[in-house]
Each structure stands twice: as structure tokens, then as C-alpha cells.
Design a protein around this motif. Structure first.
Motif, short mmCIF file in Angstrom:
data_model
loop_
_atom_site.label_atom_id
_atom_site.label_comp_id
_atom_site.label_asym_id
_atom_site.label_seq_id
_atom_site.Cartn_x
_atom_site.Cartn_y
_atom_site.Cartn_z
N THR A 1 55.84 42.66 41.84
CA THR A 1 57.26 42.31 41.69
C THR A 1 57.92 42.90 40.43
OG1 THR A 1 56.53 40.30 40.60
CG2 THR A 1 57.13 40.11 42.93
N GLY B 1 57.32 35.02 35.19
CA GLY B 1 57.61 34.82 36.61
C GLY B 1 56.33 34.94 37.39
N LEU B 2 56.42 34.64 38.66
CA LEU B 2 55.26 34.80 39.54
C LEU B 2 55.74 35.17 40.93
CD1 LEU B 2 53.85 31.23 40.24
CD2 LEU B 2 55.63 31.63 38.60
N THR B 3 54.91 35.94 41.61
CA THR B 3 55.27 36.46 42.93
C THR B 3 55.73 35.35 43.86
OG1 THR B 3 53.44 37.97 42.59
CG2 THR B 3 54.38 37.92 44.80
N ASP C 1 49.53 27.52 35.29
CA ASP C 1 49.82 27.94 33.92
C ASP C 1 49.95 26.71 33.03
OD1 ASP C 1 49.89 30.74 34.35
OD2 ASP C 1 51.89 30.56 35.23
N ALA D 1 54.26 39.23 32.44
CA ALA D 1 53.27 39.33 33.53
C ALA D 1 51.87 38.98 33.07
CB ALA D 1 53.29 40.71 34.21
N GLU D 2 51.69 38.76 31.79
CA GLU D 2 50.37 38.35 31.28
C GLU D 2 50.59 37.63 29.95
OE1 GLU D 2 48.06 41.89 30.54
OE2 GLU D 2 49.54 42.70 29.15
N ALA D 3 49.58 36.86 29.56
CA ALA D 3 49.70 36.12 28.30
C ALA D 3 49.62 37.09 27.13
CB ALA D 3 48.58 35.09 28.22
N ARG E 1 45.83 29.95 31.70
CA ARG E 1 45.89 29.34 33.02
C ARG E 1 44.75 28.34 33.13
NH1 ARG E 1 48.46 31.98 37.11
NH2 ARG E 1 46.90 31.25 38.56
N ASP F 1 59.92 38.14 25.68
CA ASP F 1 58.99 37.70 26.72
C ASP F 1 59.77 37.42 28.01
OD1 ASP F 1 56.65 36.89 27.85
OD2 ASP F 1 56.27 35.23 26.46
N ILE F 2 59.12 37.66 29.12
CA ILE F 2 59.70 37.30 30.43
C ILE F 2 58.58 36.76 31.30
CG2 ILE F 2 59.45 39.66 31.36
CD1 ILE F 2 62.13 39.11 32.89
N LYS G 1 48.42 44.76 34.08
CA LYS G 1 47.85 43.61 33.39
C LYS G 1 46.46 43.99 32.87
CE LYS G 1 50.10 40.44 36.61
NZ LYS G 1 50.50 39.05 36.67
N PRO H 1 53.11 30.58 27.85
CA PRO H 1 51.97 29.94 28.50
C PRO H 1 50.71 30.12 27.65
CG PRO H 1 53.20 31.25 30.07
CD PRO H 1 53.76 31.56 28.72
N TYR I 1 57.04 48.86 34.65
CA TYR I 1 56.19 47.96 35.44
C TYR I 1 55.87 48.69 36.73
CZ TYR I 1 57.42 43.79 32.67
OH TYR I 1 57.59 42.87 31.67
#
Ligand code: DLL
Length: 433
Positions: A141, A237-239, A303, A213-215, A327, A234-235, A423, A324, A135
């Protein structure tokens, strides 16, 4: 055997989880009321004081926070402690407006890294593993979060960051990396590049990947698992909330456990703000309950998602969020119809195409046009125009069935669509509305 980083927390009883949430929410609200004048004003406007919040069941009384609030309060308006107590910031890319800048104390970072360590452990990582963190490092992040988590687990960490695909593959081979962390689109690209170099999955020891970090769809998961010869987890999160590790997947690989000792999740109707019952589809809202520097109460993520408390085979008890589905602000309105890019992706991948596509929307003589450019795989590549036309119209009818509106499909040669190291950019909306 299922492994846990913090078993007593990850497998706690529902009563224990509720007790933690009740107690920590009360404290967090008090902290915000005393230290974040921006949110205190919102509470006052709604006629709520910390005395009204006795626990999780009172959460609905609190006002929402939105991305617009974050922009309005930029840069310091939502900070909960003085600068001298903060040790770091992270920030979003700011492509759709002002950047979001989130602050962290050392304690915040410590808890965030625990969450990432839980995710790595759930994917099977131990101190025996070599973890390649691809990443982006820096303001994003992803790099910092998984790097910290990897250290906590005791993995040998390769902080390679994103990009430089040849070097990534060289390290995967030479340093015998067993765990890979990057966006799913970059994982797919790495798989594709390895194949081109004549490498087969059994020539690298990689066993697991932590991608987010993306769908990304289930079809894409299968594709990555096959090309890299790994299990793909899958993981999420958001800043604004810390970064990766707000939720993570376990061995069941069907939904992500939300770290409920740090976050309370709700699903709301995005148009009315009403809290929806468990199992409903709606907008995910998070309340942090342990944060010092950037506490957020009832933050609307945009989301679209679902929550379930069904018993999980892994033994973890924290509530699970489904992948998710897009969005609320990703939703495209094309000729009046709601279209999610994920629906288009499902049609393409189900028909055997790779996840290399671009959706281009324009407005010609007051009518919206929807074009989908899709890459052929090297195996399906042909210059027989009749064959290409046949395939294009098959995809067009698949899209019409899924979306209810027509789309024009253009099949393009392999490697035509630009690859992403972070992304992926899937949608180009040229309409000037
Ligand atoms: O993407 C944090 C992250 C880094 C998550 C690495 C996972 C791994 P932001 O750049 O602030 O933070 O973007 C947050 O990305 O609101 C979702 O819309 C989307 N997103 C993140 N993870 C997932 C996922 C990071 N697993 C926004 N599936 C979120 C679908 C995701 N969407």
C-alpha cells in the motif's frame, strides 16, 4: 505556519469528532450486519445487534476481529460490497501465513488519499514541491497511498518505487526532489549511500521525509535527519485498514494524529481484551467508520501503543498515538524473558552504532541463545582485536541492563549486513519450537 489539508476536519472540536464517530459507527455497523455474513455471525454469537450500537460508547459491545479471522475469511469473506463495485485490491506480503487481501471502492481510495494528503501537508508539502515516492508500488500500500496523496496536494510526483539506489540519488539531485517517502531503513540507507558518494546534505534540496511501515526509534530519526538534512516525519497504517495515513505526524514530531473521522481507536489489554483508560500501554484496536469495500470493526492490530488527547501545538485535535513500541507478535520470549527488538535497537543507537544490525536467536542444548550482529561505522572500524572486544563487551553490558538477560554481541565490518529497500528484516529466529 502550520498547514492543513482539511483544516475543518483536522482541527474540529472534540464534540464534533464524537458526533461524526457516533453517527458513522451506527451506519458502519448496519452496513456490516447487512453485507458481511462472517461478522454478523460473530455479532450473533455475542448476542449483539445493530440496535445495541447507538454510538462510540457502545463500541465495547462488539466482538473483536483478528488477523486469524482475516485468514479464515480469505479471500472474499469480509468484503462489504459486490466485486463490481470494487476497483482495486492491496495485499500484505504474507510472510507469516496467508496473505491479507483488502478491497477498495473508488470512494475508499478517495478517502485514503485524503488521509495521505493530510500527512504530506503536515510535513510541509505544497503544490510547489517535488515528491519522490520510494515506497514499493504494486500490492504493497505504501507506493499507491503516498502517490495518491501527493497528487491531491498537487506535488510533482516521482513514482520511482523502491530500489535502484543510484537512480534514487540521481533523481533527488536532478529533479530536485524536496519530499521523500520511503521506509525509515531505506532512508537511512540512502543517506549512507549519499555519504559514500561524497554528497553532503546541502547538495540536495530535500526538506522533509515521510517514513513509516516499520518501527523506528527516536535515535534513528535523529540519524536520518542529520544525514539527509531534513525533518523526518512518522506515518502509520496497515493494509487491512487502507494503508499509510491511518495516522501521521505533525510539526510537533511526537506522536501521530489518528484520522478520527475515519477510524476509532481503542487500547486494550492484549491478554484479557479489556479496554484500557487513555494513556495506558496496550494493543491498538481500530474500527473503520467510513469504509465501503472492506469495513473492519474492532480489528486487533497487535501493535503495542499508547494514545493521548493532550492538546497538540500544531492545532490538530485528533487523538495521537505514540510510536508503536513493537508488535505483540514481534515480542520474543528468550529464556522466558520478554524482549522487544526495539529495546535492542535503542541500546545500539544510544551507543552511537548505526541501525544496521541483526538479532539471531537459536536454541543450543535446550537453552536459548541471543546473538546481536552490529555493524561498525566506517569511522569506528578497526582491526585492533583488543579494541573490538572492549566495544563488544560494553554493548553486552548495555543489553544486559536493558533486557535483564545476556546477549552475545559481534561487531562486523561496515556494509556487512544486507540493506533493505522496504521493511528491514531485523530478527532471525532459528529455534524450532
Ligand atoms: O506498512 C502500510 C504503510 C505503508 C504504513 C507506508 C506507513 C507507510 P502493512 O504492510 O500491512 O502496511 O504493515 C502494517 O506495519 O501493523 C505495524 O506493525 C507496522 N507499521 C506501519 N507503520 C508503522 C510505523 C503498511 N510508523 C504494520 N511505526 C503495522 C511502527 C509501523 N510500525
Amino acid at each position: 505556519m502550520e498547514r492543513y489539508f482539511q483544516p475543518e476536519i483536522e482541527c474540529a472540536s472534540q464534540e464534533q469528532i464524537k458526533a461524526w464517530q457516533d453517527e458513522r459507527l451506527v451506519k458502519q455497523v448496519k452496513h456490516v450486519w447487512e453485507n458481511v455474513p462472517y461478522y454478523r455471525k460473530k455479532m450473533e454469537e455475542k448476542g449483539v445487534t445493530p440496535d445495541d450500537i447507538k454510538g462510540r460508547d457502545d463500541l465495547h459491545k462488539l466482538p473483536f476481529l483478528s488477523k486469524d479471522d482475516l485468514r479464515m475469511a480469505y479471500p472474499y469473506g469480509l468484503r462489504g460490497v459486490p466485486a463490481k463495485d470494487c476497483v482495486r485490491i492491496h495485499s500484505t506480503s504474507g510472510t507469516t501465513g496467508k496473505r491479507v487481501v483488502a478491497f477498495y471502492t473508488q470512494h475508499d481510495i478517495d478517502l485514503w488519499e485524503d488521509c495521505c494528503a493530510r500527512a504530506l501537508t503536515a510535513a510541509g508539502a505544497t503544490s510547489e514541491d517535488v515528491c519522490q515516492v520510494a515506497y514499493g508500488y504494486g500490492l504493497f500500500t505504501g507506493g499507491a497511498g503516498l502517490n495518491g496523496g501527493s497528487h491531491k496536494v498537487g506535488c510533482l510526483t516521482i513514482p520511482i518505487s523502491s530500489g535502484n539506489t543510484e537512480r534514487q540519488i540521481m533523481f533527488l539531485q536532478d529533479l530536485q526532489a524536496t519530499v521523500l517517502c520511503c521506509t525509515p531503513s531505506y532512508a537511512a540507507y540512502l543517506g549512507e549511500s549519499m555519504k559514500e558518494m561524497g554528497l553532503t546534505p546541502d547538495q540536495i534540496p530535500l526538506k522533509a521525509g515521510i517514513f513509516g511501515a516499520e518501527a523506528w526509534s527516536e535515535e534513528m530519526r535523529q540519524d536520518i535527519q542529520n544525514t539527509l538534512g531534513i525533518k523526518a516525519y512518522d506515518i502509520y497504517g496497515l493494509t487491512e485498514l487502507s494503508g499509510p495515513g491511518v495516522a501521521f505526524e505533525c510539526s510537533a514530531q511526537n506522536g501521530m494524529h489518528i484520522n478520527e473521522d475515519h477510524f476509532i481507536a481503542e487500547i486494550i489489554d492484549p491478554s484479557t481484551g479489556e479496554v484500557l483508560p487513555e494513556g495506558s500501554k496496550g494493543e491498538l484496536v481500530f474500527t473503520s467508520i467510513t469504509k465501503e469495500a472492506f469495513p473492519l470493526l474492532r480489528y486487533r492490530t497487535r501493535d503495542i501503543c499508547m494514545l493521548t488527547r493532550e492538546k497538540c501545538s500544531c492545532g490538530r485535535t485528533h487523538v495521537k498515538m505514540a510510536k508503536p513500541m513493537g508488535r505483540s507478535d514481534d515480542m520474543l520470549i528468550i529464556r522466558g524473558v520478554n524482549v522487544f527488538p526495539s529495546q535492542i535497537e535503542a541500546v545500539l543507537l544510544n551507543a552511537g552504532y548505526p541501525a544496521n544490525y541483526q538479532i539471531i536467536i537459536d536454541r543450543v542444548r535446550n537453552t536459548d541463545t541471543l546473538d546481536v550482529q552490529v555493524e561498525m561505522t566506517p569511522e569506528m572500524f578497526t582491526d585492533n582485536m583488543g579494541e573490538i572486544k572492549k566495544r563488544q563487551s560494553e554493548l553486552e553490558s548495555g543489553l544486559r541492563n536493558m533486557l535483564g538477560i545476556s546477549a552475545k554481541v559481534v561487531l562486523v565490518a561496515p556494509k556487512t549486513i544486507v540493506r533493505s529497500e522496504g521493511k528491514a528484516i531485523r530478527v532471525i529466529d532459528k529455534r524450532k519450537i
